[in-house]
Design a protein around this motif. Structure first.
Motif, PDB file in Angstrom:
ATOM      1  N   LYS A   1     -11.845  19.525   1.059  1.00 23.54           N
ATOM      2  CA  LYS A   1     -10.311  19.095   1.549  1.00 23.54           C
ATOM      3  C   LYS A   1      -9.536  20.371   1.218  1.00 23.54           C
ATOM      4  O   LYS A   1      -8.465  20.636   1.638  1.00 23.54           O
ATOM      5  CB  LYS A   1     -10.132  17.888   1.218  1.00 23.54           C
ATOM      6  CG  LYS A   1     -10.574  16.888   2.219  1.00 23.54           C
ATOM      7  CD  LYS A   1      -9.902  16.818   3.606  1.00 23.54           C
ATOM      8  CE  LYS A   1     -10.406  15.797   4.638  1.00 23.54           C
ATOM      9  NZ  LYS A   1     -10.246  16.015   6.020  1.00 23.54           N
TER      10      LYS A   1
ATOM     11  N   LEU B   1       0.748  -1.209  -0.227  1.00 22.20           N
ATOM     12  CA  LEU B   1       0.027   0.013   0.040  1.00 22.20           C
ATOM     13  C   LEU B   1       0.866   1.292  -0.041  1.00 22.20           C
ATOM     14  O   LEU B   1       0.491   2.095  -0.578  1.00 22.20           O
ATOM     15  CB  LEU B   1      -0.904   0.169   1.285  1.00 22.20           C
ATOM     16  CG  LEU B   1      -2.103  -1.030   1.366  1.00 22.20           C
ATOM     17  CD1 LEU B   1      -2.821  -1.030   2.234  1.00 22.20           C
ATOM     18  CD2 LEU B   1      -3.008  -0.839   0.082  1.00 22.20           C
TER      19      LEU B   1
ATOM     20  N   HIS C   1      -3.766   7.863  15.660  1.00 21.46           N
ATOM     21  CA  HIS C   1      -3.269   9.266  15.776  1.00 21.46           C
ATOM     22  C   HIS C   1      -2.354   9.610  16.885  1.00 21.46           C
ATOM     23  O   HIS C   1      -1.875  10.629  16.718  1.00 21.46           O
ATOM     24  CB  HIS C   1      -4.898   9.867  15.941  1.00 21.46           C
ATOM     25  CG  HIS C   1      -5.665   9.893  14.731  1.00 21.46           C
ATOM     26  ND1 HIS C   1      -7.073  10.283  14.512  1.00 21.46           N
ATOM     27  CD2 HIS C   1      -5.717   9.070  13.589  1.00 21.46           C
ATOM     28  CE1 HIS C   1      -7.767   9.758  13.467  1.00 21.46           C
ATOM     29  NE2 HIS C   1      -6.861   9.106  13.026  1.00 21.46           N
TER      30      HIS C   1
ATOM     31  N   LYS D   1     -10.165  13.431  11.953  1.00 23.91           N
ATOM     32  CA  LYS D   1     -11.000  13.072  13.181  1.00 23.91           C
ATOM     33  C   LYS D   1     -11.176  11.636  13.280  1.00 23.91           C
ATOM     34  O   LYS D   1     -11.254  10.998  12.413  1.00 23.91           O
ATOM     35  CB  LYS D   1     -12.392  13.956  13.047  1.00 23.91           C
ATOM     36  CG  LYS D   1     -12.890  13.872  11.544  1.00 23.91           C
ATOM     37  CD  LYS D   1     -13.360  12.696  11.063  1.00 23.91           C
ATOM     38  CE  LYS D   1     -14.189  11.643  11.575  1.00 23.91           C
ATOM     39  NZ  LYS D   1     -14.350  10.455  10.964  1.00 23.91           N
TER      40      LYS D   1
HETATM   41  N1  LIG Z   1     -12.861  13.970   7.493  1.00 23.71           N
HETATM   42  C1  LIG Z   1     -13.792  12.828   7.016  1.00 23.71           C
HETATM   43  O1  LIG Z   1     -14.771  13.346   6.219  1.00 23.71           O
HETATM   44  C2  LIG Z   1     -13.222  11.400   6.955  1.00 23.71           C
HETATM   45  C3  LIG Z   1     -12.317  11.149   8.070  1.00 23.71           C
HETATM   46  N2  LIG Z   1     -11.888   9.765   8.238  1.00 23.71           N
HETATM   47  C4  LIG Z   1     -10.800   9.674   9.153  1.00 23.71           C
HETATM   48  O2  LIG Z   1      -9.515   9.369   8.518  1.00 23.71           O
HETATM   49  C5  LIG Z   1      -8.772   8.188   9.240  1.00 23.71           C
HETATM   50  C6  LIG Z   1      -8.572   7.345   8.222  1.00 23.71           C
HETATM   51  O3  LIG Z   1      -9.631   6.764   7.736  1.00 23.71           O
HETATM   52  P1  LIG Z   1      -9.785   6.071   6.086  1.00 23.71           P
HETATM   53  O4  LIG Z   1      -8.760   6.974   5.222  1.00 23.71           O
HETATM   54  O5  LIG Z   1     -11.262   6.254   5.729  1.00 23.71           O
HETATM   55  O6  LIG Z   1      -9.138   4.822   6.522  1.00 23.71           O
HETATM   56  P2  LIG Z   1      -8.497   3.626   5.548  1.00 23.71           P
HETATM   57  O7  LIG Z   1      -9.193   2.542   6.181  1.00 23.71           O
HETATM   58  O8  LIG Z   1      -9.197   3.741   4.231  1.00 23.71           O
HETATM   59  O9  LIG Z   1      -6.962   3.709   5.507  1.00 23.71           O
HETATM   60  C7  LIG Z   1      -6.493   3.913   6.639  1.00 23.71           C
HETATM   61  C8  LIG Z   1      -5.082   3.571   6.178  1.00 23.71           C
HETATM   62  O10 LIG Z   1      -4.053   3.694   7.388  1.00 23.71           O
HETATM   63  C9  LIG Z   1      -3.201   2.618   7.031  1.00 23.71           C
HETATM   64  N3  LIG Z   1      -2.501   2.230   8.513  1.00 23.71           N
HETATM   65  C10 LIG Z   1      -2.943   1.271   9.388  1.00 23.71           C
HETATM   66  N4  LIG Z   1      -1.880   1.218  10.258  1.00 23.71           N
HETATM   67  C11 LIG Z   1      -0.917   1.816   9.738  1.00 23.71           C
HETATM   68  C12 LIG Z   1       0.184   2.282  10.358  1.00 23.71           C
HETATM   69  N5  LIG Z   1       0.633   1.647  11.444  1.00 23.71           N
HETATM   70  N6  LIG Z   1       1.138   3.109   9.878  1.00 23.71           N
HETATM   71  C13 LIG Z   1       0.729   3.659   8.713  1.00 23.71           C
HETATM   72  N7  LIG Z   1      -0.459   3.674   8.199  1.00 23.71           N
HETATM   73  C14 LIG Z   1      -1.187   2.524   8.765  1.00 23.71           C
HETATM   74  C15 LIG Z   1      -3.883   1.527   6.390  1.00 23.71           C
HETATM   75  O11 LIG Z   1      -2.956   0.479   5.972  1.00 23.71           O
HETATM   76  C16 LIG Z   1      -4.665   2.129   5.543  1.00 23.71           C
HETATM   77  O12 LIG Z   1      -4.184   2.613   4.338  1.00 23.71           O
HETATM   78  C17 LIG Z   1      -9.812   7.898  10.228  1.00 23.71           C
HETATM   79  O13 LIG Z   1      -9.404   8.391  11.537  1.00 23.71           O
HETATM   80  C18 LIG Z   1     -11.160   8.213   9.879  1.00 23.71           C
HETATM   81  O14 LIG Z   1     -12.089   8.382  11.019  1.00 23.71           O
HETATM   82  C19 LIG Z   1     -12.330   8.909   7.370  1.00 23.71           C
HETATM   83  C20 LIG Z   1     -13.159   9.185   6.271  1.00 23.71           C
HETATM   84  C21 LIG Z   1     -13.943  10.564   6.225  1.00 23.71           C
END
Ligand SMILES: NC(=O)C1=CN([C@@H]2O[C@H](COP(=O)(O)OP(=O)(O)OC[C@H]3O[C@@H](n4cnc5c(N)ncnc54)[C@H](O)[C@@H]3O)[C@@H](O)[C@H]2O)C=CC1
Ligand SMILES: NC(=O)C1=CN([C@@H]2O[C@H](COP(=O)(O)OP(=O)(O)OC[C@H]3O[C@@H](n4cnc5c(N)ncnc54)[C@H](O)[C@@H]3O)[C@@H](O)[C@H]2O)C=CC1
Ligand SMILES: NC(=O)C1=CN([C@@H]2O[C@H](COP(=O)(O)OP(=O)(O)OC[C@H]3O[C@@H](n4cnc5c(N)ncnc54)[C@H](O)[C@@H]3O)[C@@H](O)[C@H]2O)C=CC1
Ligand SMILES: NC(=O)C1=CN([C@@H]2O[C@H](COP(=O)(O)OP(=O)(O)OC[C@H]3O[C@@H](n4cnc5c(N)ncnc54)[C@H](O)[C@@H]3O)[C@@H](O)[C@H]2O)C=CC1
Lengths: 397, 397, 397, 397
Positions: free
Chosen positions: C347, C57, C95, C113
């Motif tokens: 964004k 990834l 986070h 968030k």
């Molecule tokens: N502002 C908004 O409207 C949105 C905010 N979010 C937030 O964004 C954050 C991420 O969500 P998504 O992108 O949807 O999740 P996602 O599941 O699509 O992506 C998360 C990523 O983090 C990676 N990851 C996991 N452990 C890791 C580590 N130790 N080191 C580096 N990378 C690691 C995963 O491999 C994955 O690529 C969450 O906190 C979520 O609440 C998510 C969707 C919408």
């Protein structure tokens, strides 16, 4: 004992209803509800006679709608001495003959739309009534919308500036199914045009009320379903098909759209369809002016959308006026805004206008003259379709 | 240390942008975002040159949009060897000359709509590209809506039955104010027709995509605001007026509505207006068929409304499909349905189609041939307006 | 030759992206588009490093998103000297650790968030950044809506009078299906609360922006689907289930609704759900005041509905303001009103605020302090659910 | 002569109307229109007596509404031998005394909502009627919506799966203006609770009909406008203020929102407000289930929105069912779907149910037992507000 008898001084008005279908019901409800809704009425209707060509319909209609007598011969209903007004709620081809007879008998005449099958017939009816001096009304019930009353007021005050365009639409899907039976509405001699006369008539009346006389038109008509199962006795909307029946050729338009120019210089278009698949009942009007605009959708009857260009810059936008006691006759129904008014309730407003006009000895809004002028527009559209070019409306105001 | 260098193998494609206005920005964003949005891309754009007739615009545009070089002479941009594709985002009258030059130089050409000021010019451009064999694309970005992709699919499967009518509308109020200055869009030589060419072109492209070739038309045009303050340098939408300026006569239509017949037998109408007071940005399509219907409103970009007549009787009704990964290219943006896609994002889809077509050596959807055929329809509408009758479209497919 | 080279003087800002999922894409697009959209930018981002725990990834994300280097160890990304800002777009439980490390390294931190899994953690993150003096931002992107900018302005001018009630809703149906696999969002340790933290956090931020601090709350939570198929590697929304997998118990709320009292005396309620069958993406806000009211629905992003009680009596009604250049940062996208702005485009506005705040050496709107205070509200809701009574928010402003 | 007399065999039913305000009008219209609308009726109402405490209102109400006699003493109206049913359309505090008297006199009783000022009173009324064996009905007219009939049917068939949440709202802005005078609705002794009892009662009845008994609640109440100009004689909605009058303290809630748990395990919330600035009349219901969902908005009375999760993947989405003859009692009004039904017309449906139940010797849907159980919910909400915690509903089914 203090139970006091009520003694109403409201004068009586004898009503003859010719027809016992959907509009017979709606007209009767209108007469019955005016006084209670408005709190008073110039007349208290006396439900004298109901006539229908079919005996059983005449009898059952008179009973459920509360008429005192019934007949299978409309001439007798007109002749009955206790009858002051005649309501014509039969299929279109009968409007003329019945109206002329009622006028000749000196009765006021309230006729459903379209006023007649041809513009010449409509004119004859109007002129006959003029000559005798009876009051007349056509069932353009959408004119009664509180939203339309307010729209007319706004146009009148100049709040919208110059009216540039008007777009109107009345589309149904009652006939989208190829197995809806061949009823009088598909027969040119009995109905005149199809969607154009049945639905377009309402929109033309609205267009004229809002933007004045229409001077020229150019239309496009289509009959998408060319044959339908022949069916005897299938009069109303929503009647079922007898699928085994032989199919008859449909004689008028399923859908017509026409461009138009108004005498004022405004322009626009109107669409009527009985085959608008997915739209069981959609009537809408959009009026665009140099300083403001209006939108009205019949299904959203509680609201009129208004745009005023002189609103503050950050707050410009269509506003959704919730109709209320400040608009048209809404206040007869509810003391606070925003409540949907039923379509039968529009007929109550129409009857109120009718009774008021008779009492005041004035022409009601939407009389036979209007009915005739609407017919001239519809007929011009038919000519333009045949000639594939713009044509002038014979007489536009 | 485990910080690995990224070594992309995606081939480069040199882009020359001719113009630095609104569409220059939108095209550039499109190129820039394809790979990130889609996760991969057939090409990685190299932002080679931006040209604008005005030096300061060329310099600032190139800088903010990230081009490596700038010029005031579009011929130099075309000539630059690192340029593979030329994007024409200038006013309409320049499209032809620039495109022919780019084609002559063997560059692929992506040109904004309307393709040219006349249908003959558009045809010439199409034929030139055909002869040389370069790829072409016209900026009919509304074709890129996931809703439209799904609508095309539904039409194709026959889910709607026979298509009976199509209604389209693209109306703005950007020019409702009489003091919007006279810019190139009001000048017949520079723009061609007015609202018809500027806005109607998009709807004609949608209509053709959904219901096939248009065979005959009959239109009505109006110029509601006959003069506007002359203004030098007012190119884009939303530019301010210099109220003291002398007024110039507007040379094309503020609003045009036309009836149309499709080769398939379907019919309909299209409305284009730049003076639709109260409607800053309204594009909509309604498609009615014998078995189902569709509605799409650009402002409600997250949804396509679909009616299917074979739904269970009690559950019939338009359904509001929330667009999602199952529809068109939506999935490049969001993994779950219902999120509004921005209008610049539609350009990203368009650029993806563009890059894919170049890579696959195929004509993209919406190429110069389509641009030309759209122009034939627009020109037929103009003829019908002049002649006040129906006219045939010169070449419809 | 007059092809001039462009020499930008915009300073560089090195970005490390930690995570490569949906938000990694959205943040990267934001950085990439600011300068082109706005016409200028305080910084030109340098896409330095992308880190993801999974090598494949990290590599593919860095390539498609255009980062120069990739790593499987986020600590290396933070440490890279060309990195000025760290974006944390990983699942929630990471986070804190990443943010504290980045802060310790003196990097600015832009974190998604909810800021942390507990309010105490969020507070620790805020205080650490305060101590070091780096800038922080939380991804409350809905704050960036031009509609919300205008709503805040209207509240500020007193146009709505006293704010009486606020109602907010963020509901999805992404998890309505019982076979959506058990991903990190269902695990209390990894995600914290469920719908409340994931979706409610956005609404709480909006509520605070519009009506100020929330002082007490009382909530109701439900987990409608008590077990889900265990799935390894199912991170994002919309991932498919492995139906054969053993089922794991869901550890947090599918839906939470809570009543709230604001410090100002206003009241209201907020609803968050990931199981709102039929609503793939619905976020809405309604604000009622003594003199006016507001409604905003995210899917109708082009409009803000405003009611002002001092409109003329006959014209009262919610108006649908078409958002445009007069509202918030809309003008960076389009010069005329009414065009839907995409969610990724929000964004871009967020990143513009972020870069501007760094350049101006000020706290951006929606920093870690705000992230912490939002977390206090969410945690109070959880306490109230457990105790079945109203509880005070620990620290509300 | 063939004018036949009509001789109806429909039995008579003598009606006494107690009160002459808005609901007196609506009930009377209902009785008057049943037979005409439905085509037949179990009874033909005889408008026997109208009573109002004020002589002039009694006289004018009886006249315009068509009652044969009037009185200022409701006891006499009840006692009149030609009276079979008593309609109670007075302010709330009188419901109990009048109902108990009518029951004691062996008359059927049709009483407006809320049934009584306290749950204990409501129970007493229910038990009295049970003991005597007369029929009873409460004016929960929103239950009569064809949309609600269809919604109940859909819940019953399991089409929505398990019901997870229900949200209901009935909000008005009739009292947003601080100068709306102090009428009986603001007086705790005369009205009971404020918005909760007046508006919330309707929503609780809908919630119970759709999702069953409510077992526990937790609410939040606010009185935003603490004093109002005292006014004698201001009974109805929309009455004008005497601004010089001294101000009296409002004794009940302007707005109440409460969370609720159903016996079935479902949850939800209900909001009632008389100060929802900008919303003159908004009642809505949203029901979310594991397999489908429903939305209904009273102002959009022609439609019920339905989502079914088992629709084909590309076609999922809320569908807008146009209500028609297939749904509830719609067919009594119109033979084709999509026409708005007026609010007075809902009373016609209610009266039809009332007359049918009397004729069939069965309890109508929405009888005093239901009125009492609704009151238990409302009273539990009041207790929860006072105690700031969840409380159980005393008796929920
Ligand atoms: N502002 C908004 O409207 C949105 C905010 N979010 C937030 O964004 C954050 C991420 O969500 P998504 O992108 O949807 O999740 P996602 O599941 O699509 O992506 C998360 C990523 O983090 C990676 N990851 C996991 N452990 C890791 C580590 N130790 N080191 C580096 N990378 C690691 C995963 O491999 C994955 O690529 C969450 O906190 C979520 O609440 C998510 C969707 C919408
Ligand atoms: N204003 C509006 O919105 C509407 C107006 N209309 C108009 O009302 C008129 C009647 O339409 P509907 O009530 O829908 O039709 P319908 O088919 O339901 O009823 C027509 C009635 O006329 C009776 N009739 C036929 N020949 C007769 C005769 N010689 N003497 C007496 N009765 C005769 C039929 O038996 C039937 O009862 C038409 O002109 C139609 O265009 C219809 C529907 C809505
Ligand atoms: N696909 C769509 O939705 C839209 C398409 N368009 C089309 O895009 C084209 C451009 O429109 P806008 O960007 O809105 O116009 P604009 O007025 O914002 O920009 C036009 C640009 O062309 C430049 N230009 C003029 N003469 C030039 C020359 N000789 N050499 C190089 N540059 C020159 C101007 O300086 C200006 O920067 C038009 O054909 C228009 O119809 C415009 C808006 C939306
Ligand atoms: N189902 C619904 O949607 C609605 C129900 N209601 C309910 O209907 C009832 C009446 O409300 P409205 O008609 O709006 O009130 P209103 O204030 O318009 O009418 C009440 C009438 O009762 C009369 N009255 C007062 N004391 C009396 C007495 N001792 N004897 C006889 N008459 C007396 C008043 O003079 C007045 O005419 C209330 O319980 C209210 O909650 C009201 C509006 C809508």
């Amino acid at each position: 004992m203090t139970l006091h008898n009520v003694r109403s001084e409201t004068p009586r008005l004898g009503v003859a209803m010719i027809g016992s279908g959907l509009m017979a019901k709606s007209h009767t409800m209108g007469y019955r509800n005016v006084e209670g809704m408005y709190g008073s009425s110039p007349y208290r209707p006396h439900f004298a006679v109901l006539a229908d060509a079919k005996e059983n319909l005449a009898r059952s209609g008179a009973e459920s709608l509360g008429y005192g007598r019934w007949t299978a011969d409309w001439r007798e209903a007109i002749a009955a001495p206790e009858v002051d007004v005649v309501d014509i709620v039969t299929p279109n081809w009968l409007h003329k003959e019945i109206a002329l007879a009622a006028i000749a008998a000196g009765k006021h005449v309230y006729c459903e739309k379209p006023l007649a099958v041809t513009a010449a017939d409509a004119r004859e009816m109007y002129e006959a009534a003029e000559a005798v001096g009876v009051k007349t009304l056509v069932g353009f019930n959408y004119l009664r919308n509180p939203a339309i009353a307010e729209a007319r007021r706004l146009v009148g005050t100049g709040a919208l500036g110059n009216i540039w365009t008007l777009q109107g639409r009345f589309v149904l899907d009652a006939c989208s199914d190829a197995d809806v039976p061949f009823a009088w509405r598909f027969d040119r001699k009995l109905a005149g045009s199809g969607a154009l006369g049945d639905l377009g008539a309402h929109v033309v009346a609205l267009a004229r009320a809002l933007a004045g006389p229409i001077s020229s038109v150019c239309g496009l008509s289509r009959t998408f379903i060319r044959t339908r199962p022949a069916a005897t006795g299938a009069f109303g909307y929503g009647s079922d098909a007898d699928l085994g029946a032989p199919r008859r050729e449909v004689e008028n338009d399923d859908a017509t759209t026409f461009l138009m120019e108004f005498a004022s210089g405004a322009s626009g278009h109107i669409e009527a369809s009985r085959t608008a698949t997915g739209r069981p009942y959609h009537l809408s009007i959009e009026l665009i002016g140099s300083k403001g605009s209006l939108q009205f959708v019949q299904q959203d009857i509680h609201t009129l959308r208004l745009y005023l260009d002189d609103d503050a810059a950050e707050h410009k936008g269509y506003r959704q006026i919730e109709l209320g006691p400040a608009h048209g006759d809404y206040g007869a129904f509810w003391p606070f805004p925003g409540v949907p008014i039923g379509l039968h309730e529009l007929k109550t407003i129409e009857v109120h206008e009718w009774l008021s006009a008779i009492a005041d000895d004035r022409c009601p809004d939407g009389d036979f003259k209007e009915g005739w002028l609407v017919s001239e527009v519809l007929e011009a559209v038919e000519r333009s379709v045949a000639q594939r070019r713009w044509v002038d409306v014979e007489k536009s105001s």
